[in-house]
Design an enzyme around this catalytic site. Sequence first.
Site, PDB file in Angstrom:
ATOM      1  N   GLU A   8      22.580  -1.246  -0.360  1.00 33.10           N
ATOM      2  CA  GLU A   8      23.154  -0.614   0.835  1.00 33.10           C
ATOM      3  C   GLU A   8      23.857  -1.625   1.734  1.00 33.10           C
ATOM      4  O   GLU A   8      24.816  -1.278   2.411  1.00 33.10           O
ATOM      5  CB  GLU A   8      22.051   0.106   1.615  1.00 33.10           C
ATOM      6  CG  GLU A   8      22.571   0.959   2.755  1.00 33.10           C
ATOM      7  CD  GLU A   8      21.566   1.988   3.234  1.00 33.10           C
ATOM      8  OE1 GLU A   8      21.635   2.363   4.407  1.00 33.10           O
ATOM      9  OE2 GLU A   8      20.714   2.430   2.438  1.00 33.10           O
ATOM     10  N   ASP A 104      18.563   1.958   0.512  1.00 30.98           N
ATOM     11  CA  ASP A 104      17.273   2.186   1.167  1.00 30.98           C
ATOM     12  C   ASP A 104      16.567   3.376   0.533  1.00 30.98           C
ATOM     13  O   ASP A 104      17.190   4.415   0.242  1.00 30.98           O
ATOM     14  CB  ASP A 104      17.464   2.441   2.664  1.00 30.98           C
ATOM     15  CG  ASP A 104      17.759   1.156   3.429  1.00 30.98           C
ATOM     16  OD1 ASP A 104      17.695   0.074   2.823  1.00 30.98           O
ATOM     17  OD2 ASP A 104      18.063   1.243   4.634  1.00 30.98           O
ATOM     18  N   TYR A 309       9.532  -1.831   5.087  1.00 33.42           N
ATOM     19  CA  TYR A 309      10.594  -0.904   5.490  1.00 33.42           C
ATOM     20  C   TYR A 309      10.252  -0.224   6.816  1.00 33.42           C
ATOM     21  O   TYR A 309       9.185   0.377   6.952  1.00 33.42           O
ATOM     22  CB  TYR A 309      10.791   0.141   4.396  1.00 33.42           C
ATOM     23  CG  TYR A 309      11.954   1.059   4.590  1.00 33.42           C
ATOM     24  CD1 TYR A 309      13.256   0.595   4.491  1.00 33.42           C
ATOM     25  CD2 TYR A 309      11.754   2.416   4.859  1.00 33.42           C
ATOM     26  CE1 TYR A 309      14.337   1.449   4.656  1.00 33.42           C
ATOM     27  CE2 TYR A 309      12.825   3.277   5.025  1.00 33.42           C
ATOM     28  CZ  TYR A 309      14.114   2.788   4.920  1.00 33.42           C
ATOM     29  OH  TYR A 309      15.187   3.634   5.089  1.00 33.42           O
TER      30      TYR A 309
END
Length: 744
Positions: A8, A104, A309
């Site tokens: 990403e 992600d 994350y």
Amino acid sequence: MKALVLAEKPSVARDIARVLGCGKQENGALEGRDYVVTWALGHLVTLADPEEYDKKYTKWEMKDLPMLPEKMKLVVIPQTGKQYRAVKEQLFRKDIGEIIIATDAGREGELVARWILEKSGCGKPVRRLWISSVTDKAIREGFAHLKDGRDYYNLYRAAQARAEADWLVGINGTRALTCKYNAQLSCGRVQTPTLAIIAKREEQIRSFKPQEYYGITLQAGGVNWTWQDSKSGSCRSFQKERMEEILKQARQSSLEIMSVTAKPKKVAPQGLYDLTTLQREANQKYGFSAKETLNIMQRLYENHKVLTYPRTDSRHIGKDVVPTLKERLSACGTGPYRKLAGALLNRPLPVNGSFVDDKKVSDHHAIIPTEQFVQLDHMTNEERKIYDMVVRRFISVFYPPAVYEQTVMEARAGKELFAARGRTVKEEGWHAVYAQNGDLSGGWEEEDEEPEEKKIREQLLRPHTRGERLQIDKASLTEGKTKPPARFTEATLLAAMENPVKYMESRDAAAARTLGETGGLGTVATRADIIEKLFHSFLMEKRGNEICLTSKAKQLLELVPEDLRKPELTADWEMKLSRIAAGGLKQESFLGGIREYTRQIVEEIRRGEGAFRHDNLTNKICPRCGKRLLAVNGKNSKMLVCQDRECGYRETVSRTTNARCPKCHKKMELVMKGAEETFVCVCGYKERLSAFMARREKEGAGVNKRDVQNYLRRQQKEAKEPVNNAFAQALAGLKLDGEKKEGK
């Protein structure tokens, strides 16, 4: 044949490329023996604007609404078109046999990659990398257990349905409102209910009527005693005459102790962080906005690789993470955490359902440290603060409960009941993790859930026994006034968005349950952006730390269709999107309902009989179109914008900065007026920017030319499109006045 890995962001792509041995530079890619790694820059592809379907949509006209394209088009975002072409070139290489999506691991990340594949027309086989951190170990393990891309196709369909639904409702509703009332008005399924929540709170404050209340305190036996109503348990009464009579009787009596009760109590460690909880506490503790906290977290995740994350709504970890816990403790057990973590590493870790539960983990587990070795001196001050919060919370869950003994004494003076309360710490437990650096936040207070009117202040109690009679040394009447609900701060607004059930107009139990199951208004990944958007569109403004609605927002809520004001709408959407992701609902069925709903709201706006009035007009004239300018307050700035939406002219009047007044040391505003900007303080002090720079340079903390050039470039950019970017950022890292003294 090689596999193409699509990340990403460039930083993540570089990490993956290093682990996979891809060191050869290509056009927008890194190549190795078995893999080629390329990257997006966030979204490279998006839904087309209305003008792409028909040129007539260039002009905003009510007669052209609703706009309901049969098939939604995808377009390449012009600003990132070069990288899209580079990715497309890699996708269609003859030696590329499959695509590995490494964006992600979530709904929006899936959309980033799938839209690129769909726009480019690439039909090669797809596999999925699904990891929660970007450490070398996580990347290697992720590539060893790649998933079939088809397993995530429904997740993509849900993401696509969300994007198309927001386009249909948001763009049509916004155009309809803007055309109808000739003002820059916007609406959306999340931002409009958020405004309605704030409006409801402001109405409660406005209609609140304070009442005077009374209480009685006694001093006897070296203890402060508080009157309690024997029936209700309340410590206050609204009847002054009654309290004066009780006070009179108490002064003529002695105090007889009726009971002394000591109970051991335990306070369990607090849960691990999800993003919203972390954003709330960072705002309360450090004043960080939700967006600032998310940006800091993203750097700690992507650049430093020391946290997992951030965009997660879970406060638990799965059983699969348990074997890595000691490695994570060892990695973060440095500096101020060495002793705390070291005490845990030499014995089995206490793992239990309070923070380990597979059923309570959604796409991602709670935010915890990674196995990456930490270098604290490489972090900024802000990054250290957020990292400290996460690490202490992580370490604390392995510590035992804090134990204290709570003592409650009850006594009578005449016929009235008086009470005193105190506590003695027996075992510090997990509280030691926070007490180490003097941070007592979230310690004992979490366990105290008594309503305000029943609270008795804690104190250090002298020992007394039942039946003992004490002379009253002093008796006094206390007075106070009831307070209205507090205005929202970013912390409390995030909490309201996460759990908006109490703000529902209906009492629909099913809708309330849906809101709870779907996580409220928006998602953990979008709430910060929604709040920022409401500031930037001048629907909200800050007064100190409090959030207030502007006149524009209040009028918008009167004009917007009723359904769009309700939290129930977004809850219904999120539930259906979850069903699409799980394969239980067709995307086409959901979007069919959205199209019909879009027709309804456009027609409702068209028939509306309200009016919009600018009450922030100034006498200053727009240099482009000659109309009067509007005075608006941004999050950190004051601006003038043209009232004509088609003109779009805007200029910054002043900005709040980090520069401190040399007299009173308060933050100064930078006023953009005349030939040169001037710093202005509330105490009356003024200083031109050139004089400020010269003074700072003389003091050894000057602003260099590059700082000023960057600032001027930002100012030019913001004249076209305002962003939340104060002069404070040009001075980031400088120690100004009082800060300089502290650093000596």
